[in-house]
Write a protein that holds these residues in place. Structure first.
Motif, PDB file in Angstrom:
ATOM      1  N   ALA A  50       0.827  -1.206   0.000  1.00 21.52           N
ATOM      2  CA  ALA A  50       0.000   0.000   0.000  1.00 21.52           C
ATOM      3  C   ALA A  50       0.862   1.259   0.000  1.00 21.52           C
ATOM      4  O   ALA A  50       0.580   2.218  -0.724  1.00 21.52           O
ATOM      5  CB  ALA A  50      -0.932  -0.007   1.205  1.00 21.52           C
ATOM      6  N   ILE A  51       1.916   1.250   0.792  1.00 24.93           N
ATOM      7  CA  ILE A  51       2.811   2.409   0.838  1.00 24.93           C
ATOM      8  C   ILE A  51       3.503   2.595  -0.512  1.00 24.93           C
ATOM      9  O   ILE A  51       3.593   3.700  -1.029  1.00 24.93           O
ATOM     10  CB  ILE A  51       3.841   2.252   1.972  1.00 24.93           C
ATOM     11  CG1 ILE A  51       3.140   2.366   3.323  1.00 24.93           C
ATOM     12  CG2 ILE A  51       4.961   3.285   1.854  1.00 24.93           C
ATOM     13  CD1 ILE A  51       3.996   1.955   4.495  1.00 24.93           C
ATOM     14  N   GLY A  52       3.972   1.493  -1.103  1.00 21.20           N
ATOM     15  CA  GLY A  52       4.618   1.568  -2.408  1.00 21.20           C
ATOM     16  C   GLY A  52       3.684   2.073  -3.487  1.00 21.20           C
ATOM     17  O   GLY A  52       4.063   2.884  -4.333  1.00 21.20           O
ATOM     18  N   THR A  53       2.437   1.642  -3.454  1.00 19.42           N
ATOM     19  CA  THR A  53       1.447   2.095  -4.431  1.00 19.42           C
ATOM     20  C   THR A  53       1.157   3.577  -4.245  1.00 19.42           C
ATOM     21  O   THR A  53       1.062   4.317  -5.217  1.00 19.42           O
ATOM     22  CB  THR A  53       0.152   1.280  -4.291  1.00 19.42           C
ATOM     23  OG1 THR A  53       0.468  -0.096  -4.478  1.00 19.42           O
ATOM     24  CG2 THR A  53      -0.883   1.699  -5.312  1.00 19.42           C
ATOM     25  N   ALA A  54       1.039   4.024  -3.002  1.00 17.97           N
ATOM     26  CA  ALA A  54       0.784   5.439  -2.732  1.00 17.97           C
ATOM     27  C   ALA A  54       1.940   6.305  -3.213  1.00 17.97           C
ATOM     28  O   ALA A  54       1.727   7.360  -3.805  1.00 17.97           O
ATOM     29  CB  ALA A  54       0.545   5.653  -1.247  1.00 17.97           C
ATOM     30  N   VAL A  55       3.159   5.858  -2.999  1.00 19.43           N
ATOM     31  CA  VAL A  55       4.332   6.616  -3.435  1.00 19.43           C
ATOM     32  C   VAL A  55       4.377   6.687  -4.955  1.00 19.43           C
ATOM     33  O   VAL A  55       4.622   7.749  -5.530  1.00 19.43           O
ATOM     34  CB  VAL A  55       5.632   5.986  -2.872  1.00 19.43           C
ATOM     35  CG1 VAL A  55       6.863   6.554  -3.545  1.00 19.43           C
ATOM     36  CG2 VAL A  55       5.691   6.180  -1.366  1.00 19.43           C
ATOM     37  N   ARG A  56       4.120   5.556  -5.622  1.00 17.38           N
ATOM     38  CA  ARG A  56       4.123   5.559  -7.097  1.00 17.38           C
ATOM     39  C   ARG A  56       3.046   6.484  -7.641  1.00 17.38           C
ATOM     40  O   ARG A  56       3.272   7.225  -8.589  1.00 17.38           O
ATOM     41  CB  ARG A  56       3.922   4.148  -7.635  1.00 17.38           C
ATOM     42  CG  ARG A  56       5.163   3.314  -7.646  1.00 17.38           C
ATOM     43  CD  ARG A  56       4.984   2.059  -8.490  1.00 17.38           C
ATOM     44  NE  ARG A  56       3.787   1.309  -8.144  1.00 17.38           N
ATOM     45  CZ  ARG A  56       3.730   0.346  -7.234  1.00 17.38           C
ATOM     46  NH1 ARG A  56       4.803   0.019  -6.569  1.00 17.38           N
ATOM     47  NH2 ARG A  56       2.610  -0.292  -6.983  1.00 17.38           N
ATOM     48  N   ASN A  57       1.844   6.466  -7.047  1.00 18.03           N
ATOM     49  CA  ASN A  57       0.764   7.333  -7.516  1.00 18.03           C
ATOM     50  C   ASN A  57       1.088   8.798  -7.291  1.00 18.03           C
ATOM     51  O   ASN A  57       0.767   9.646  -8.112  1.00 18.03           O
ATOM     52  CB  ASN A  57      -0.545   6.959  -6.829  1.00 18.03           C
ATOM     53  CG  ASN A  57      -1.099   5.649  -7.345  1.00 18.03           C
ATOM     54  OD1 ASN A  57      -0.713   5.182  -8.405  1.00 18.03           O
ATOM     55  ND2 ASN A  57      -2.001   5.058  -6.593  1.00 18.03           N
ATOM     56  N   THR A  58       1.731   9.122  -6.171  1.00 21.01           N
ATOM     57  CA  THR A  58       2.115  10.501  -5.888  1.00 21.01           C
ATOM     58  C   THR A  58       3.135  10.980  -6.912  1.00 21.01           C
ATOM     59  O   THR A  58       3.018  12.086  -7.434  1.00 21.01           O
ATOM     60  CB  THR A  58       2.702  10.612  -4.465  1.00 21.01           C
ATOM     61  OG1 THR A  58       1.728  10.160  -3.543  1.00 21.01           O
ATOM     62  CG2 THR A  58       3.086  12.034  -4.149  1.00 21.01           C
ATOM     63  N   LYS A  59       4.121  10.138  -7.213  1.00 16.93           N
ATOM     64  CA  LYS A  59       5.121  10.510  -8.220  1.00 16.93           C
ATOM     65  C   LYS A  59       4.464  10.707  -9.581  1.00 16.93           C
ATOM     66  O   LYS A  59       4.776  11.642 -10.302  1.00 16.93           O
ATOM     67  CB  LYS A  59       6.208   9.435  -8.321  1.00 16.93           C
ATOM     68  CG  LYS A  59       7.162   9.438  -7.173  1.00 16.93           C
ATOM     69  CD  LYS A  59       8.214   8.358  -7.343  1.00 16.93           C
ATOM     70  CE  LYS A  59       9.158   8.292  -6.171  1.00 16.93           C
ATOM     71  NZ  LYS A  59      10.122   7.201  -6.314  1.00 16.93           N
ATOM     72  N   ARG A  60       3.529   9.818  -9.925  1.00 14.82           N
ATOM     73  CA  ARG A  60       2.848   9.908 -11.219  1.00 14.82           C
ATOM     74  C   ARG A  60       2.047  11.203 -11.299  1.00 14.82           C
ATOM     75  O   ARG A  60       2.069  11.897 -12.300  1.00 14.82           O
ATOM     76  CB  ARG A  60       1.944   8.687 -11.399  1.00 14.82           C
ATOM     77  CG  ARG A  60       1.409   8.544 -12.798  1.00 14.82           C
ATOM     78  CD  ARG A  60       0.631   7.265 -12.975  1.00 14.82           C
ATOM     79  NE  ARG A  60       1.488   6.116 -12.775  1.00 14.82           N
ATOM     80  CZ  ARG A  60       1.113   4.999 -12.158  1.00 14.82           C
ATOM     81  NH1 ARG A  60      -0.100   4.873 -11.700  1.00 14.82           N
ATOM     82  NH2 ARG A  60       1.938   3.993 -12.017  1.00 14.82           N
ATOM     83  N   ARG A  61       1.326  11.546 -10.216  1.00 13.54           N
ATOM     84  CA  ARG A  61       0.550  12.783 -10.203  1.00 13.54           C
ATOM     85  C   ARG A  61       1.461  13.994 -10.317  1.00 13.54           C
ATOM     86  O   ARG A  61       1.142  14.957 -10.999  1.00 13.54           O
ATOM     87  CB  ARG A  61      -0.275  12.877  -8.916  1.00 13.54           C
ATOM     88  CG  ARG A  61      -1.588  12.186  -9.034  1.00 13.54           C
ATOM     89  CD  ARG A  61      -2.483  12.511  -7.860  1.00 13.54           C
ATOM     90  NE  ARG A  61      -2.916  11.239  -7.317  1.00 13.54           N
ATOM     91  CZ  ARG A  61      -2.719  10.808  -6.094  1.00 13.54           C
ATOM     92  NH1 ARG A  61      -2.111  11.562  -5.227  1.00 13.54           N
ATOM     93  NH2 ARG A  61      -3.132   9.639  -5.708  1.00 13.54           N
ATOM     94  N   ARG A  62       2.608  13.958  -9.650  1.00 17.20           N
ATOM     95  CA  ARG A  62       3.541  15.076  -9.684  1.00 17.20           C
ATOM     96  C   ARG A  62       4.066  15.267 -11.100  1.00 17.20           C
ATOM     97  O   ARG A  62       4.156  16.386 -11.585  1.00 17.20           O
ATOM     98  CB  ARG A  62       4.697  14.815  -8.721  1.00 17.20           C
ATOM     99  CG  ARG A  62       5.532  16.042  -8.467  1.00 17.20           C
ATOM    100  CD  ARG A  62       6.628  15.819  -7.437  1.00 17.20           C
ATOM    101  NE  ARG A  62       6.118  15.187  -6.245  1.00 17.20           N
ATOM    102  CZ  ARG A  62       6.728  14.178  -5.618  1.00 17.20           C
ATOM    103  NH1 ARG A  62       7.865  13.713  -6.071  1.00 17.20           N
ATOM    104  NH2 ARG A  62       6.215  13.642  -4.528  1.00 17.20           N
ATOM    105  N   ILE A  63       4.387  14.194 -11.789  1.00 14.10           N
ATOM    106  CA  ILE A  63       4.892  14.286 -13.161  1.00 14.10           C
ATOM    107  C   ILE A  63       3.814  14.835 -14.081  1.00 14.10           C
ATOM    108  O   ILE A  63       4.063  15.723 -14.891  1.00 14.10           O
ATOM    109  CB  ILE A  63       5.388  12.905 -13.653  1.00 14.10           C
ATOM    110  CG1 ILE A  63       6.667  12.535 -12.903  1.00 14.10           C
ATOM    111  CG2 ILE A  63       5.612  12.904 -15.153  1.00 14.10           C
ATOM    112  CD1 ILE A  63       7.091  11.095 -13.109  1.00 14.10           C
ATOM    113  N   ILE A  64       2.595  14.352 -13.937  1.00 11.82           N
ATOM    114  CA  ILE A  64       1.494  14.824 -14.783  1.00 11.82           C
ATOM    115  C   ILE A  64       1.214  16.292 -14.506  1.00 11.82           C
ATOM    116  O   ILE A  64       1.022  17.082 -15.421  1.00 11.82           O
ATOM    117  CB  ILE A  64       0.235  13.965 -14.570  1.00 11.82           C
ATOM    118  CG1 ILE A  64       0.467  12.579 -15.169  1.00 11.82           C
ATOM    119  CG2 ILE A  64      -0.988  14.612 -15.202  1.00 11.82           C
ATOM    120  CD1 ILE A  64      -0.621  11.577 -14.858  1.00 11.82           C
ATOM    121  N   SER A  65       1.211  16.706 -13.232  1.00  9.97           N
ATOM    122  CA  SER A  65       0.926  18.103 -12.921  1.00  9.97           C
ATOM    123  C   SER A  65       2.049  19.002 -13.434  1.00  9.97           C
ATOM    124  O   SER A  65       1.807  20.122 -13.851  1.00  9.97           O
ATOM    125  CB  SER A  65       0.723  18.301 -11.421  1.00  9.97           C
ATOM    126  OG  SER A  65       1.916  18.077 -10.718  1.00  9.97           O
TER     127      SER A  65
END
Length: 154
Positions: A108-123
């Motif tokens: 869960a922590i790994g998934t949250a970190v990956r999603n945060t990085k993905r959102r940061r790149i998209i933004s």
């Protein structure tokens, strides 16, 4: 003699591929962990995870409870537990439950970190003007005065 050297190269490359003990990757990309019970032929299934680290942490938890603090761990700096009950004999079901909990938390922590990085790149892409995302409220009805929304009639 060349055949023997080639065989060791193949075996050496296999060892380099396997970075954590007690886990393996399925054909479709999921990582699974299992461990053999001491003095038995049965294995404890520890679950299926999306990252190798989560599967390795589940394995570490199980091996720690089965073999004690002298067990060889993938992450020795992250001991699963140092409480008194770790030394007590636990049932296979209890060990499986604890290992699955740890693996799920790491996943869960790994998934949250990956999603945060993905959102940061998209933004970041969006802020530079080259982004594809424009915040659209999908619950809002289209405005009939907007010519872009009138594509159906043409």
């Amino acid at each position: 003699m060349d055949d023997g050297a080639g065989a060791t190269d193949v075996a050496g490359s296999r060892k380099r591929e396997r970075q954590y003990k007690g886990i393996r990757m399925r054909k479709w990309g999921k990582w699974v962990a299992e461990i053999r019970e001491p003095n038995k032929r049965t294995r404890l299934w520890l679950g299926s995870y999306s990252t190798p680290e989560a599967a390795a942490r589940a394995y570490d938890t199980a091996v720690f409870y089965l073999r004690g603090p002298t067990a060889t761990l993938n992450f020795p700096e992250l001991l699963p537990c140092t409480e008194k009950f770790a030394a007590m004999n636990m049932s296979a079901a209890m060990i499986r439950k604890k290992a699955t909990e740890v693996g799920a938390q790491v996943d869960a922590i790994g998934t949250a970190v990956r999603n945060t990085k993905r959102r940061r790149i998209i933004s970041q892409e969006g802020s530079y003007g080259g982004g594809l995302l424009e915040r659209v409220d999908l619950n809002k009805l289209p405005d009939p005065e907007n010519p872009d929304n009138d594509l159906v009639g043409k």
